[in-house]
Structure formats: structure tokens, C-alpha cells
Design a protein around this motif. Structure first.
Motif, PDB file in Angstrom:
ATOM      1  N   ALA A  83     -35.432   4.945 -49.838  1.00  0.00           N
ATOM      2  CA  ALA A  83     -34.522   4.011 -49.179  1.00  0.00           C
ATOM      3  C   ALA A  83     -33.875   3.084 -50.210  1.00  0.00           C
ATOM      4  CB  ALA A  83     -35.294   3.194 -48.141  1.00  0.00           C
ATOM      5  N   VAL A  84     -34.686   2.618 -51.153  1.00  0.00           N
ATOM      6  CA  VAL A  84     -34.148   1.745 -52.203  1.00  0.00           C
ATOM      7  C   VAL A  84     -33.126   2.496 -53.048  1.00  0.00           C
ATOM      8  CG1 VAL A  84     -34.799   0.554 -54.291  1.00  0.00           C
ATOM      9  CG2 VAL A  84     -36.126   0.259 -52.266  1.00  0.00           C
ATOM     10  N   ASN A  85     -33.398   3.787 -53.309  1.00  0.00           N
ATOM     11  CA  ASN A  85     -32.452   4.588 -54.092  1.00  0.00           C
ATOM     12  C   ASN A  85     -31.116   4.690 -53.409  1.00  0.00           C
ATOM     13  OD1 ASN A  85     -34.020   5.156 -56.236  1.00  0.00           O
ATOM     14  ND2 ASN A  85     -34.725   7.142 -55.496  1.00  0.00           N
ATOM     15  N   VAL A  86     -31.140   4.917 -52.071  1.00  0.00           N
ATOM     16  CA  VAL A  86     -29.878   5.055 -51.360  1.00  0.00           C
ATOM     17  C   VAL A  86     -29.107   3.748 -51.418  1.00  0.00           C
ATOM     18  CG1 VAL A  86     -28.800   5.538 -49.146  1.00  0.00           C
ATOM     19  CG2 VAL A  86     -30.728   6.859 -49.865  1.00  0.00           C
ATOM     20  N   ASN A  87     -29.840   2.651 -51.370  1.00  0.00           N
ATOM     21  CA  ASN A  87     -29.186   1.357 -51.466  1.00  0.00           C
ATOM     22  C   ASN A  87     -28.484   1.181 -52.803  1.00  0.00           C
ATOM     23  OD1 ASN A  87     -28.546  -0.936 -50.201  1.00  0.00           O
ATOM     24  ND2 ASN A  87     -30.613  -1.753 -50.106  1.00  0.00           N
ATOM     25  N   PHE A  88     -29.185   1.575 -53.879  1.00  0.00           N
ATOM     26  CA  PHE A  88     -28.591   1.489 -55.211  1.00  0.00           C
ATOM     27  C   PHE A  88     -27.330   2.334 -55.306  1.00  0.00           C
ATOM     28  CE2 PHE A  88     -30.374  -0.945 -58.445  1.00  0.00           C
ATOM     29  CZ  PHE A  88     -31.731  -1.071 -58.280  1.00  0.00           C
ATOM     30  N   MET A  94     -28.910 -10.223 -40.109  1.00  0.00           N
ATOM     31  CA  MET A  94     -28.367 -10.790 -41.350  1.00  0.00           C
ATOM     32  C   MET A  94     -27.304  -9.897 -41.951  1.00  0.00           C
ATOM     33  SD  MET A  94     -29.362 -13.662 -42.191  1.00  0.00           S
ATOM     34  CE  MET A  94     -29.773 -14.384 -40.657  1.00  0.00           C
ATOM     35  N   ILE A  95     -27.566  -8.552 -41.921  1.00  0.00           N
ATOM     36  CA  ILE A  95     -26.588  -7.632 -42.507  1.00  0.00           C
ATOM     37  C   ILE A  95     -25.277  -7.705 -41.744  1.00  0.00           C
ATOM     38  CG2 ILE A  95     -26.068  -5.189 -42.823  1.00  0.00           C
ATOM     39  CD1 ILE A  95     -28.957  -4.749 -43.430  1.00  0.00           C
ATOM     40  N   LEU A 147     -26.064   0.010 -44.812  1.00  0.00           N
ATOM     41  CA  LEU A 147     -27.135  -0.926 -45.147  1.00  0.00           C
ATOM     42  C   LEU A 147     -28.185  -0.977 -44.052  1.00  0.00           C
ATOM     43  CD1 LEU A 147     -25.200  -3.789 -46.800  1.00  0.00           C
ATOM     44  CD2 LEU A 147     -26.876  -2.323 -47.817  1.00  0.00           C
ATOM     45  N   ILE A 148     -27.722  -0.867 -42.788  1.00  0.00           N
ATOM     46  CA  ILE A 148     -28.704  -0.823 -41.702  1.00  0.00           C
ATOM     47  C   ILE A 148     -29.566   0.428 -41.824  1.00  0.00           C
ATOM     48  CG2 ILE A 148     -28.953  -0.676 -39.204  1.00  0.00           C
ATOM     49  CD1 ILE A 148     -26.491  -2.275 -38.913  1.00  0.00           C
ATOM     50  N   PHE A 149     -28.926   1.539 -42.223  1.00  0.00           N
ATOM     51  CA  PHE A 149     -29.687   2.775 -42.404  1.00  0.00           C
ATOM     52  C   PHE A 149     -30.781   2.615 -43.453  1.00  0.00           C
ATOM     53  CE2 PHE A 149     -30.747   7.042 -43.120  1.00  0.00           C
ATOM     54  CZ  PHE A 149     -30.589   7.342 -44.455  1.00  0.00           C
ATOM     55  N   THR A 150     -30.426   2.020 -44.607  1.00  0.00           N
ATOM     56  CA  THR A 150     -31.448   1.901 -45.653  1.00  0.00           C
ATOM     57  C   THR A 150     -32.538   0.931 -45.234  1.00  0.00           C
ATOM     58  OG1 THR A 150     -30.113   0.266 -46.766  1.00  0.00           O
ATOM     59  CG2 THR A 150     -29.992   2.493 -47.577  1.00  0.00           C
ATOM     60  N   SER A 151     -32.180  -0.140 -44.520  1.00  0.00           N
ATOM     61  CA  SER A 151     -33.224  -1.065 -44.078  1.00  0.00           C
ATOM     62  C   SER A 151     -34.179  -0.381 -43.115  1.00  0.00           C
ATOM     63  CB  SER A 151     -32.616  -2.279 -43.397  1.00  0.00           C
ATOM     64  OG  SER A 151     -31.473  -2.676 -44.050  1.00  0.00           O
ATOM     65  N   LEU A 152     -33.601   0.387 -42.190  1.00  0.00           N
ATOM     66  CA  LEU A 152     -34.472   1.066 -41.225  1.00  0.00           C
ATOM     67  C   LEU A 152     -35.372   2.074 -41.911  1.00  0.00           C
ATOM     68  CD1 LEU A 152     -32.217   1.630 -38.142  1.00  0.00           C
ATOM     69  CD2 LEU A 152     -34.174   0.147 -38.353  1.00  0.00           C
ATOM     70  N   LEU A 153     -34.829   2.785 -42.901  1.00  0.00           N
ATOM     71  CA  LEU A 153     -35.645   3.768 -43.612  1.00  0.00           C
ATOM     72  C   LEU A 153     -36.782   3.075 -44.347  1.00  0.00           C
ATOM     73  CD1 LEU A 153     -35.601   6.793 -44.031  1.00  0.00           C
ATOM     74  CD2 LEU A 153     -34.343   6.436 -46.121  1.00  0.00           C
TER      75      LEU A 153
END
Lengths: 101, 167, 385
Positions: A42-47, B113-114, A9-15
Motif C-alpha cells: 500500500a505504501v508503495n502504491v502511494n509513492f 481528511m483525504i 489515496l482512499i484506495f491506498t489507505s484502505l489497503l
């Protein structure tokens, strides 16, 4: 192989934040479009991440839809960029100011 | 955790760091064509991340659509709208530092937060078949599917109309 | 005949048991992967070298002359001489070229060409990686080649290269769509993307090419495959005698060798995939499985080289018209008749599908017939008055 969920999740937020930095900083219209593609990815990876843990079908189907919509967005956006270039001979956002008073 | 798991985890982290590095290079490089090349590498990296998360069909579709089609479109657009020989125009406007500070603050907030939230969805990676995805597309998600096909049709016609030369 | 069929599998297994005597357990998986990768990494470039020799001799024979036969008996050492020549040539980079793009393009273009070898089933049980999305992997990788050709053309900063690059991209993206569509009937009937499953769905002698949709699909897939590899008659991007050498004009030495290698490895892998998907892969009655596979693949490669020796190059508008106005509607009709063929399941399904296919071919030919202009009549130019 187990990766903790937090790290991904940190990865997708940073991306996403990198894409946002590019969208806010680039002067070039095509550069802004490329940064928007990074944000969509980034949103795709999160999904896909949550699809892997919660509900495989719904997550991956929506990723397919997002990829298809990104393709449509990119094609119409680049058509607009081409039209602007043909008219104004420039694609830098601070030189396209015809509507300014 | 034997050698395989540690090797797999190390390679996964390497891919994640690589994707972040190429994305950073995409948004910061001055020459737009090089930025497009780095974007292609970023998209391939994201496809590798999908492969690690056992979403193999999506990895294939990502490479086929994004790297094969959208990047071609972007590179064509760069080629058609650039003047060769003026690399001196600055590629970023003068809002660099405020944006960086705001995004750094947002990033610190998000990351904290995460890390603080108790995610109760364990990362148990299940594999999905392409057949199941197809049945879901035609069964449960048929309405978004039809709407997306209409949107694609409208986008195609719109792109042709906008980019047509006035002759 | 069982042993001859599985000889490579038995070889690999015996190698692993021999190595398992003095290597620890966890490294045996690595060793197995390394043996598969090593076999492909040796097989790929060696195949490509001898394919260049085969092409030169074959095209020479079509043109009523011997091919290269001076270096070694029957020219068999010619590829090694070519390799030494390309390795020792000076690597020239134009002064105003974009160094990063100029360097990166040939390096990255070889990667998909080699990766495709990992999903090709060379025989019964002889596939390097049994991916569950094998065919999609092939289609995706062959579509990434497009950008790097354009990066090569743009990075050379040369008008001829740019022209060749733009033509290459237009051709490759136009022919990608019928290619993907012509594979879909196979997916409908076989039910899976995996190449191993597709070959096993064609057991015995009912290969997919012996069905109405199979013939059309095979022809479309083969022709679009030839277009994707940029071979004659579709070799407009690198048309010698037209635009110097197209997008690889400014490349010399090892970088040109990499482009050349990528093109021939693509030729082999496209022929192998067409043989796998439509011609039944390694299925065959009597000989070992890998003998059948190589026979089919080399038959298709022979047809490609025959095209090169015989057919003239297509013009750009003929090329694009062929893809968009003929192959794409035909691929869509092919999809329709594959669905009809699967659903009816009686002797009537062959007849119905063949009728629809024939009607579609007639309509498309009539719609695409070449326009012959009427004879001009001049008002004042006739001397016999």
C-alpha cells in the motif's frame, strides 16, 4: 483517462488498514508476515502515485528500495519462523510464551 | 469523455476493487495456504495498478521480485511449518472486534481528511524510462543503493545462519 | 520482396479498411486490438498442437522408429485426436485434495504462457504490443510460473507430487538468476528493454551471437531457458519413470491438457525470445523477415527436442551444482566482458573479452571437475594369498 487523486489515496489507505487488521488479528506468524507485505505494498502504491504527479525519479527509486527491503525482511523473518518452528513445534503466537513468567 | 476514457476508468476502478477484495480475503481466510494464493493475486493486482500509473518498470520488477521470489519464499515457509490435517485451529485471535472498531474509526478519519484536503498536485501521469531510473540510481541515489546492497548481504548471511540446522 | 515481407501487415491493414467502411470510427481501435489478439490466440494453441506432433515424430526418428503416422496422412491429424481424447476424459479429483488449489493451478499457469506471445516480434512491424519493458515483461512472467507448479503439487495431497513440486521450485528459482543475468549484456548494448529495439540494434548480420559475450550469453540463456521449461535434461519435476509424473500426477483430462499446453507454449516462447535477443530476431539478408524468425525459432526448438531424444536426465545435485557453481559465475563474468567490449571499441576489445572469457571457463571447469574417488583397498577380501 483521469482518476481524481482522492480516490487513489482512499484506495491506498484502505489497503493499508486491511493489512493492519491482518497484522493485528492473525495468530499465525506467517500470516502476520503476509499482512505486513500488504501494508508495504500500500505504501508503495502511494509513492508511485505521488511520483507520477510530482517527481518521477525520486518516487520510483524509493519504491525500488522498499521492494528490496521487503524482500530482505521477508527472508530473515521466515528464517526466524523456521527456527522457532524447529524449537517449539508451533507457530501460533499465543503458544510461544517461553519468556512469560 | 468518449468511450475509451470511460472504459479505461471503469477497468481501473474494477482493478482497485479487485485488489481490495483479494486483500480482504488474504487476511480473513482460515486456511493459510489459500491466504498465500490470495496474496499472490493481490500483488499481481498492485502490479496492474502500477501499469495504469505508467510506472512500467516498477510493474515488471514487482512481478519479478514479489510474485516470483517472495511468494515462493512464503509458500515454502507455509509448507515447512504447517501440519497437514488440522484446519480446526482458529486463525485469528480473539481481538477481532475491538481491532475492527478501532480501524474503522481510523479509516473514517483518514478518508474524511483525504476528501477535505485541497490536493494541489494534479494527477498528470508522466512516463519514466528505465534508463532514467538507472541513471538516478547511480547518480543521485548512489548512497542508499550501496547501503541497501550491504543490508541485503547482511540479510542473506543472517537468514542462512538462523535457518541452518544445528549439525 | 517488399510485399512478401510485409504480407501480414498488409493483410491486417486491408482488413481494417474493409471493416472501416461499415463500422464507426471509435470501434476501429478495438478491431485492431482484437485482430492482434485473435491472431495470437489462434496461433498459440495451434502451434502447441503441432509442436507435440513434431516432438513425437522427431524423438521417434531418433529412436529409430516412425512417430505417429496412423491418424491422417503423416500423422497430421494426431493432435486433433489428442485434443478430443483429453477433452472427453473424466476429470478426477482426489478425495482429500484441496479443491481450490487443485482447480486454480492449471488455469493460472496458462496465462503467462499466452501473455508472453504479445511481446515477441514475429517480423518487421509485426509485434502485438510494443511494450517499452518487453524483455522485463517476459522475465517477470516466466518467473511467476514457479508458484503455480507448487500450488498444483501441494493441492494434490500426494507425496510424489509434493516431491516433484519441491524439485521444480528449487530448479526454477536456481535457474532464474543466471537467466536474468545473461540477458543484461544485451540490455547494455541495445540500450532498451523493448524487444523491437533489441532486434533493430542487430541490423544486417551483426547479430549479438557473433560477439564474445554473445556466444556465452546465448549458451547460458538457452540452457537456463531449457531448465525453466522443465524439459530434458532438466525435467526432474515431471520425470516419468521416477516419480510417476511429478507435480501433475493427479491431473487428468482438460486440466492435464492445460499443463501440457502451457509447457509447449513456454517452449515456443523461450525459443522465440532467445532468437530475438541473441540471434537477431527477424534480421536476415534475403528472405522475408518472418521466414527468418520462424526458421531461427524452429531451429532452436529442434535443438531442444534433440536434447530430449539424446540426453539422460540430470540428478538433483548435478542440476543445482550446474546452476549455482557454473552458470552463475559465468553469467557474472559475461557481464564484465560485455562492459569491457562496449567500452573499448577497437579491434582489441574482442581479443581482451575472449581471453577473459576463456580464462573464466577454464577456471570454472577446473573448479567443478567431477571427483573420482580413489580405488578402495580391502584388508581381508583378497583370495590370492
Amino acid at each position: 483517462m483521469t482518476i481524481p487523486l482522492n480516490h487513489l489515496l482512499i484506495f491506498t489507505s484502505l489497503l493499508f488498514l486491511i493489512g493492519l487488521y491482518g497484522a493485528l488479528t492473525r495468530r499465525n506468524l506467517v500470516g502476520i508476515l503476509m499482512s505486513i507485505e500488504i501494508m508495504l505494498n500500500a505504501v508503495n502504491v502511494n509513492f508511485v502515485l505521488f511520483a507520477a504527479s510530482l517527481s518521477p525519479k525520486a518516487g520510483q527509486v524509493f519504491v525500488l528500495f522498499i521492494i528490496v527491503m521487503a524482500a530482505a525482511t521477508a527472508s530473515v523473518g521466515l528464517a526466524i519462523v523456521l527456527a522457532i518452528y524447529r524449537n517449539q513445534k508451533t507457530i501460533y503466537t499465543d503458544q510461544i510464551n517461553l519468556l512469560k513468567w | 469523455m468518449n468511450l475509451f476514457d470511460s472504459l479505461a476508468s471503469a477497468s481501473f476502478y474494477a482493478v482497485l476493487v479487485g485488489v481490495l477484495a483479494t486483500a480482504t480475503l488474504t487476511v480473513m481466510v482460515r486456511n493459510l495456504f489459500h491466504a498465500a494464493i490470495f496474496l499472490a493475486f493481490t500483488l499481481i493486482g498492485v502490479a496492474i495498478v502500477y501499469l495504469f500509473l505508467r510506472a512500467e518498470f516498477l510493474a515488471g520488477i514487482q512481478i519479478l521480485l514479489y510474485v516470483g521470489a517472495i511468494m515462493t519464499l512464503v509458500i515454502f515457509a507455509i509448507m515447512l511449518t504447517s501440519k497437514i490435517g488440522d484446519p480446526q485451529m482458529p486463525q485469528s485471535n480473539r481481538q477481532g472486534i475491538p481491532v475492527l472498531m478501532a480501524l474503522a474509526a481510523a479509516g473514517v478519519f483518514l478518508v474524511s481528511m483525504i476528501l477535505k484536503m485541497p490536493w494541489n498536485a494534479a494527477l498528470v501521469i508522466q512516463k519514466t524510462d528505465a534508463v532514467e531510473l538507472g541513471k538516478a540510481l547511480m547518480g543521485e541515489f548512489v548512497l542508499p543503493f550501496e547501503i541497501v546492497s550491504l543490508v541485503l548481504l547482511a540479510a542473506m548471511i543472517g537468514a542462512i545462519v538462523i535457518a541452518r540446522s544445528d549439525q | 520482396m517488399e510485399n512478401a515481407d510485409q504480407i501480414f501487415v498488409i493483410l491486417k491493414r486491408s482488413l481494417m479498411t474493409w471493416a472501416g467502411v461499415f463500422l464507426p470510427d471509435w470501434s476501429l481501435v478495438f478491431l485492431s486490438i482484437l485482430i492482434s489478439i485473435g491472431a495470437i490466440a489462434v496461433f498459440g494453441p495451434v502451434t502447441m498442437m503441432y509442436l507435440t506432433l513434431l516432438e513425437r515424430k522427431l524423438v521417434g526418428r531418433i529412436q529409430n522408429r516412425y512417430g505417429p503416422n496412423r491418424v491422417g496422412f503423416w500423422g497430421l491429424l494426431q493432435p486433433i485426436a489428442d485434443g478430443i481424447k483429453m477433452l472427453t476424459k473424466e476429470d478426477i479429483i482426489p478425495e482429500k485434495a484441496d479443491r481450490f488449489a487443485h482447480f486454480l493451478a492449471p488455469v493460472v499457469i496458462v496465462i503467462p504462457a499466452l501473455l508472453i506471445f504479445s511481446v515477441i516480434p514475429f517480423g518487421r512491424g509485426m509485434v502485438a504490443v510494443d511494450l517499452s519493458i518487453g524483455l522485463l515483461f517476459f522475465l517477470a512472467l516466466s518467473s511467476t510460473t514457479t508458484i503455480w507448479i507448487f500450488v498444483a503439487a501441494w493441492g494434490s495431497r500426494n507425496k510424489f507430487s509434493l516431491l516433484g513440486g519441491m524439485r521444480a521450485v528449487a530448479q526454477m528459482i536456481s535457474y532464474e538468476i543466471p537467466m536474468v543475468l545473461s540477458v543484461v549484456p544485451v540490455l547494455i548494448v541495445a540500450g532498451s528493454f523493448s524487444t523491437v529495439a533489441i532486434v533493430e540494434a542487430q541490423s544486417g548480420l551483426n547479430w549479438f551471437v557473433f560477439t564474445p559475450w554473445g556466444i556465452a550469453g546465448f549458451l547460458i540463456f538457452f540452457l537456463t531457458g531449457v531448465a525453466e521449461v522443465n524439459r530434458t535434461p532438466f525435467d526432474l519435476p515431471e520425470g516419468e519413470s521416477e516419480i510417476v509424473a511429478g507435480f501433475h500426477t493427479e491431473y487428468s483430462g482438460m486440466k492435464f491438457a492445460l499443463f501440457y499446453m502451457a509447457e509447449f507454449m513456454n517452449t515456443f516462447s523461450i525459443s522465440a525470445i532467445v532468437a530475438t535477443v541473441y540471434l537477431g530476431g527477424w534480421q536476415g539478408p534475403w528472405l522475408p523477415s518472418w521466414v527468418w524468425f520462424f526458421a531461427k525459432t524452429y531451429a532452436l526448438i529442434f535443438v531442444m527436442m534433440w536434447f530430449r531424444g539424446t540426453l539422460p536426465r540430470l540428478r538433483v545435485d548435478q542440476l543445482m551444482g550446474f546452476a549455482w557453481k557454473f552458470l552463475l559465475p559465468l553469467a557474472l563474468v559475461n557481464l564484465l566482458i560485455a562492459g569491457i567490449w562496449t567500452e573499448f571499441k577497437t579491434p582489441a576489445n574482442n581479443i581482451v573479452s575472449s581471453l577473459i572469457l576463456f580464462a573464466a571457463l577454464v577456471i570454472l571447469y577446473w573448479a567443478n571437475r567431477p571427483e573420482i574417488p580413489k580405488k578402495r583397498v580391502y584388508r581381508y577380501a583378497y583370495a590370492d594369498e
